[in-house]
Design an enzyme around this catalytic site. Structure first.
Site: not given
Length: 297
Positions: A47, A133, A167
Protein backbone atom coordinates in the site's frame (compact mmCIF):
# COMPACT_ATOMS: atom_id res chain seq x y z
CA UNK A 1 -12.70 -27.18 -13.47
CA UNK A 2 -9.32 -27.27 -11.87
CA UNK A 3 -6.34 -26.01 -13.81
CA UNK A 4 -3.11 -27.95 -13.52
CA UNK A 5 -0.64 -25.34 -14.68
CA UNK A 6 1.09 -23.56 -11.81
CA UNK A 7 1.90 -19.88 -12.20
CA UNK A 8 4.47 -18.10 -10.08
CA UNK A 9 3.62 -14.87 -8.27
CA UNK A 10 5.53 -12.66 -5.84
CA UNK A 11 4.76 -10.14 -3.13
CA UNK A 12 7.35 -7.52 -2.27
CA UNK A 13 8.24 -6.62 1.32
CA UNK A 14 10.46 -3.55 1.18
CA UNK A 15 10.41 0.14 2.05
CA UNK A 16 9.63 3.06 -0.19
CA UNK A 17 11.86 6.13 -0.32
CA UNK A 18 9.24 8.27 1.37
CA UNK A 19 8.33 11.51 -0.44
CA UNK A 20 10.73 10.67 -3.31
CA UNK A 21 8.85 9.40 -6.34
CA UNK A 22 11.86 9.02 -8.65
CA UNK A 23 13.90 7.03 -6.13
CA UNK A 24 10.95 4.81 -5.29
CA UNK A 25 10.25 4.13 -8.97
CA UNK A 26 13.88 3.07 -9.34
CA UNK A 27 13.36 0.68 -6.44
CA UNK A 28 10.20 -0.72 -8.03
CA UNK A 29 12.19 -1.37 -11.21
CA UNK A 30 14.92 -3.19 -9.30
CA UNK A 31 12.58 -5.36 -7.23
CA UNK A 32 10.25 -6.18 -10.12
CA UNK A 33 13.22 -7.18 -12.28
CA UNK A 34 14.49 -9.49 -9.53
CA UNK A 35 11.06 -11.07 -9.17
CA UNK A 36 10.75 -11.56 -12.93
CA UNK A 37 14.22 -13.10 -13.06
CA UNK A 38 12.99 -15.61 -10.48
CA UNK A 39 10.09 -16.57 -12.72
CA UNK A 40 7.29 -14.45 -11.24
CA UNK A 41 4.68 -13.31 -13.73
CA UNK A 42 2.66 -11.23 -11.23
CA UNK A 43 4.25 -8.94 -8.64
CA UNK A 44 2.36 -7.16 -5.85
CA UNK A 45 3.79 -4.10 -4.07
CA UNK A 46 2.55 -2.71 -0.72
CA UNK A 47 0.00 0.00 0.00
CA UNK A 48 1.13 3.55 -0.84
CA UNK A 49 4.52 2.30 -2.01
CA UNK A 50 4.88 5.27 -4.37
CA UNK A 51 5.63 7.69 -2.67
CA UNK A 52 5.27 6.24 0.79
CA UNK A 53 2.90 5.43 3.62
CA UNK A 54 3.42 8.39 6.03
CA UNK A 55 3.30 6.36 9.25
CA UNK A 56 4.16 8.52 12.25
CA UNK A 57 3.95 11.84 10.38
CA UNK A 58 1.36 14.20 11.87
CA UNK A 59 1.35 16.84 9.11
CA UNK A 60 1.17 19.36 11.96
CA UNK A 61 -2.49 18.66 12.63
CA UNK A 62 -4.71 18.96 15.64
CA UNK A 63 -8.47 19.29 15.49
CA UNK A 64 -9.13 22.79 14.19
CA UNK A 65 -5.58 23.77 13.22
CA UNK A 66 -2.51 22.88 11.18
CA UNK A 67 0.99 24.30 11.49
CA UNK A 68 2.78 25.96 8.56
CA UNK A 69 5.39 23.18 8.71
CA UNK A 70 2.64 20.58 8.47
CA UNK A 71 1.18 22.28 5.42
CA UNK A 72 4.61 22.20 3.81
CA UNK A 73 4.93 18.48 4.58
CA UNK A 74 1.64 17.88 2.77
CA UNK A 75 2.93 19.90 -0.17
CA UNK A 76 5.96 17.62 -0.37
CA UNK A 77 3.73 14.55 -0.18
CA UNK A 78 1.53 15.92 -2.97
CA UNK A 79 4.53 16.74 -5.15
CA UNK A 80 5.84 13.17 -4.80
CA UNK A 81 2.49 11.60 -5.70
CA UNK A 82 1.31 10.12 -9.00
CA UNK A 83 -0.91 11.42 -11.79
CA UNK A 84 -3.10 8.82 -13.52
CA UNK A 85 -2.43 9.04 -16.40
CA UNK A 86 1.02 10.54 -16.05
CA UNK A 87 4.80 10.01 -16.25
CA UNK A 88 5.10 7.67 -13.24
CA UNK A 89 2.38 5.40 -14.59
CA UNK A 90 4.09 5.46 -17.99
CA UNK A 91 7.23 4.10 -16.31
CA UNK A 92 5.26 1.26 -14.72
CA UNK A 93 3.68 0.43 -18.07
CA UNK A 94 7.11 0.37 -19.74
CA UNK A 95 8.48 -1.79 -16.92
CA UNK A 96 5.69 -4.38 -17.20
CA UNK A 97 6.19 -4.55 -20.96
CA UNK A 98 9.97 -4.87 -20.62
CA UNK A 99 9.72 -7.70 -18.08
CA UNK A 100 6.60 -9.35 -19.50
CA UNK A 101 4.83 -9.31 -16.12
CA UNK A 102 1.70 -8.06 -14.39
CA UNK A 103 2.15 -5.42 -11.69
CA UNK A 104 -0.19 -4.38 -8.87
CA UNK A 105 1.34 -1.36 -7.15
CA UNK A 106 0.13 0.77 -4.26
CA UNK A 107 0.50 4.45 -5.16
CA UNK A 108 -0.56 7.82 -3.84
CA UNK A 109 -2.65 9.30 -6.63
CA UNK A 110 -3.33 13.00 -6.92
CA UNK A 111 -6.26 14.69 -8.58
CA UNK A 112 -6.55 18.44 -8.15
CA UNK A 113 -5.52 19.18 -4.58
CA UNK A 114 -6.60 15.80 -3.21
CA UNK A 115 -4.63 12.62 -2.65
CA UNK A 116 -6.01 9.08 -2.90
CA UNK A 117 -4.61 5.74 -1.78
CA UNK A 118 -4.77 3.74 -5.02
CA UNK A 119 -3.75 0.38 -6.43
CA UNK A 120 -2.83 0.41 -10.12
CA UNK A 121 -2.96 -2.65 -12.36
CA UNK A 122 -0.54 -2.98 -15.27
CA UNK A 123 -0.15 -5.86 -17.74
CA UNK A 124 2.56 -6.55 -20.32
CA UNK A 125 0.17 -4.98 -22.82
CA UNK A 126 -0.46 -1.77 -20.91
CA UNK A 127 -2.44 -0.07 -18.16
CA UNK A 128 -5.50 -2.05 -17.02
CA UNK A 129 -7.09 0.22 -14.40
CA UNK A 130 -7.07 1.30 -10.78
CA UNK A 131 -8.81 0.91 -7.44
CA UNK A 132 -9.08 3.86 -5.07
CA UNK A 133 -9.33 3.00 -1.38
CA UNK A 134 -12.98 3.51 -0.54
CA UNK A 135 -12.54 4.21 3.17
CA UNK A 136 -9.20 5.53 4.47
CA UNK A 137 -8.55 4.33 8.01
CA UNK A 138 -8.58 6.68 11.00
CA UNK A 139 -6.02 9.50 10.62
CA UNK A 140 -5.38 8.57 6.98
CA UNK A 141 -8.50 10.69 6.33
CA UNK A 142 -6.48 13.80 7.16
CA UNK A 143 -4.48 13.42 3.96
CA UNK A 144 -6.36 10.97 1.69
CA UNK A 145 -9.69 11.42 -0.03
CA UNK A 146 -12.39 8.75 -0.32
CA UNK A 147 -12.80 6.44 -3.29
CA UNK A 148 -16.13 5.06 -4.48
CA UNK A 149 -17.68 2.04 -6.18
CA UNK A 150 -16.63 3.26 -9.64
CA UNK A 151 -13.15 1.78 -9.13
CA UNK A 152 -13.73 -1.82 -8.00
CA UNK A 153 -12.36 -3.66 -11.04
CA UNK A 154 -11.61 -7.35 -11.50
CA UNK A 155 -9.55 -8.29 -14.57
CA UNK A 156 -9.19 -11.51 -16.53
CA UNK A 157 -5.51 -12.53 -16.52
CA UNK A 158 -3.52 -15.74 -17.09
CA UNK A 159 -3.41 -16.06 -13.28
CA UNK A 160 -7.17 -15.92 -12.87
CA UNK A 161 -9.52 -13.03 -12.20
CA UNK A 162 -7.41 -10.36 -10.51
CA UNK A 163 -8.46 -7.54 -8.19
CA UNK A 164 -7.37 -5.62 -5.10
CA UNK A 165 -8.81 -4.41 -1.80
CA UNK A 166 -6.55 -2.14 0.24
CA UNK A 167 -5.70 -2.76 3.91
CA UNK A 168 -8.60 -2.13 6.32
CA UNK A 169 -11.13 -1.92 3.50
CA UNK A 170 -11.08 -5.67 4.04
CA UNK A 171 -13.09 -5.15 7.24
CA UNK A 172 -16.01 -3.91 5.12
CA UNK A 173 -18.10 -7.07 4.49
CA UNK A 174 -20.12 -5.66 1.60
CA UNK A 175 -16.95 -4.62 -0.22
CA UNK A 176 -15.61 -8.17 0.08
CA UNK A 177 -18.94 -9.53 -1.19
CA UNK A 178 -18.75 -7.17 -4.17
CA UNK A 179 -15.36 -8.61 -5.11
CA UNK A 180 -16.57 -12.20 -4.67
CA UNK A 181 -19.57 -11.45 -6.86
CA UNK A 182 -17.18 -10.37 -9.63
CA UNK A 183 -15.53 -13.79 -9.50
CA UNK A 184 -12.20 -12.71 -8.07
CA UNK A 185 -9.64 -15.54 -7.93
CA UNK A 186 -6.41 -13.68 -7.12
CA UNK A 187 -7.28 -11.24 -4.35
CA UNK A 188 -4.47 -8.71 -3.80
CA UNK A 189 -4.14 -6.78 -0.54
CA UNK A 190 -1.64 -3.94 -0.52
CA UNK A 191 -1.57 -3.15 3.19
CA UNK A 192 0.10 -1.19 5.97
CA UNK A 193 -1.01 -3.53 8.78
CA UNK A 194 2.07 -5.21 10.27
CA UNK A 195 0.37 -6.80 13.25
CA UNK A 196 0.51 -10.54 13.90
CA UNK A 197 -3.30 -10.61 13.86
CA UNK A 198 -3.40 -9.57 10.19
CA UNK A 199 -2.72 -13.15 9.09
CA UNK A 200 -6.07 -14.27 10.52
CA UNK A 201 -7.81 -11.64 8.36
CA UNK A 202 -6.03 -12.84 5.22
CA UNK A 203 -6.82 -16.49 5.94
CA UNK A 204 -10.47 -15.69 6.58
CA UNK A 205 -10.78 -13.88 3.23
CA UNK A 206 -9.12 -16.76 1.38
CA UNK A 207 -11.53 -19.25 2.93
CA UNK A 208 -14.58 -17.05 2.59
CA UNK A 209 -13.91 -16.19 -1.05
CA UNK A 210 -12.21 -19.45 -2.06
CA UNK A 211 -9.47 -17.41 -3.67
CA UNK A 212 -5.73 -16.94 -3.43
CA UNK A 213 -4.89 -13.93 -1.29
CA UNK A 214 -1.62 -12.02 -1.70
CA UNK A 215 -0.87 -9.53 1.08
CA UNK A 216 2.11 -7.14 0.73
CA UNK A 217 3.32 -4.77 3.44
CA UNK A 218 6.42 -2.65 3.84
CA UNK A 219 9.27 -3.37 6.22
CA UNK A 220 10.45 0.16 6.95
CA UNK A 221 12.84 1.91 9.31
CA UNK A 222 12.98 5.58 10.25
CA UNK A 223 15.94 5.94 7.88
CA UNK A 224 13.53 5.39 4.98
CA UNK A 225 11.70 8.63 5.89
CA UNK A 226 12.77 12.26 5.33
CA UNK A 227 15.32 13.10 8.03
CA UNK A 228 13.97 16.63 8.51
CA UNK A 229 10.39 15.57 9.37
CA UNK A 230 9.65 14.51 12.93
CA UNK A 231 8.21 11.04 13.30
CA UNK A 232 5.93 10.48 16.27
CA UNK A 233 6.62 6.72 16.36
CA UNK A 234 10.41 6.54 16.10
CA UNK A 235 13.52 8.55 16.99
CA UNK A 236 16.57 6.58 15.82
CA UNK A 237 17.42 5.75 12.18
CA UNK A 238 17.30 1.99 12.79
CA UNK A 239 13.96 2.08 14.61
CA UNK A 240 11.41 -0.09 12.83
CA UNK A 241 8.37 1.89 11.74
CA UNK A 242 6.56 -0.91 9.89
CA UNK A 243 7.13 -4.62 10.56
CA UNK A 244 6.04 -6.24 7.30
CA UNK A 245 4.18 -9.53 7.73
CA UNK A 246 3.61 -10.09 4.00
CA UNK A 247 2.10 -13.44 3.10
CA UNK A 248 0.34 -15.58 0.49
CA UNK A 249 -2.62 -17.79 1.43
CA UNK A 250 -4.40 -20.46 -0.61
CA UNK A 251 -8.15 -20.91 -1.20
CA UNK A 252 -8.52 -23.31 1.73
CA UNK A 253 -6.86 -20.91 4.15
CA UNK A 254 -3.49 -22.65 3.90
CA UNK A 255 -0.47 -20.37 4.35
CA UNK A 256 1.75 -20.75 1.29
CA UNK A 257 4.38 -18.13 2.15
CA UNK A 258 5.17 -15.92 5.14
CA UNK A 259 4.45 -14.03 7.20
CA UNK A 260 7.83 -12.47 7.97
CA UNK A 261 8.00 -9.70 10.59
CA UNK A 262 11.74 -9.42 11.02
CA UNK A 263 13.37 -8.27 7.82
CA UNK A 264 13.24 -6.41 4.58
CA UNK A 265 13.07 -8.60 1.50
CA UNK A 266 14.85 -6.98 -1.42
CA UNK A 267 15.39 -10.19 -3.39
CA UNK A 268 12.41 -12.31 -4.32
CA UNK A 269 12.94 -16.02 -4.79
CA UNK A 270 11.04 -19.25 -4.39
CA UNK A 271 10.58 -20.05 -0.68
CA UNK A 272 12.26 -23.07 0.85
CA UNK A 273 10.19 -23.22 4.04
CA UNK A 274 6.85 -22.20 5.54
CA UNK A 275 8.38 -18.98 6.88
CA UNK A 276 10.59 -17.84 3.99
CA UNK A 277 12.49 -14.61 3.77
CA UNK A 278 10.95 -13.95 0.38
CA UNK A 279 7.39 -14.30 -0.70
CA UNK A 280 6.97 -16.17 -3.95
CA UNK A 281 4.90 -19.25 -4.73
CA UNK A 282 3.24 -21.05 -7.58
CA UNK A 283 -0.52 -20.74 -7.80
CA UNK A 284 -2.70 -23.57 -8.98
CA UNK A 285 -6.14 -22.07 -9.49
CA UNK A 286 -9.02 -24.19 -8.23
CA UNK A 287 -11.92 -22.64 -10.10
CA UNK A 288 -14.23 -25.43 -8.95
CA UNK A 289 -14.04 -23.88 -5.46
CA UNK A 290 -15.14 -20.39 -6.49
CA UNK A 291 -18.49 -19.68 -4.79
CA UNK A 292 -21.35 -17.83 -6.41
CA UNK A 293 -23.03 -17.43 -3.04
CA UNK A 294 -22.61 -18.68 0.54
CA UNK A 295 -19.67 -21.03 1.01
CA UNK A 296 -20.12 -24.61 2.18
CA UNK A 297 -17.28 -26.53 3.86
Amino acid sequence: MTTTEGRRVAVVQAAAVVFDCAATLAKVHKLAAEAAAGGAGLVLFPEAFISGYPRGISFGTVIGDRTPEGRDHFRRYWESSVDIPGPALDQLVALAAELGIYLVVGVIEREGGSLYCTAVFVSPDGYLGKHRKVMPTAAERLVWGFGDASTLPVFDTPFGRLGAVICWENYMPLLRMAMYSKGIEVYCIPTADGRETWLSTVRHIALEGRCFVLSANQFARLSDFPADIKNELASKPDDIVCFGGSCIVGPMGNVLAGPDFQRRVDTVRRPRSRRPGAREVRLRCHRSLRPAGPVSP
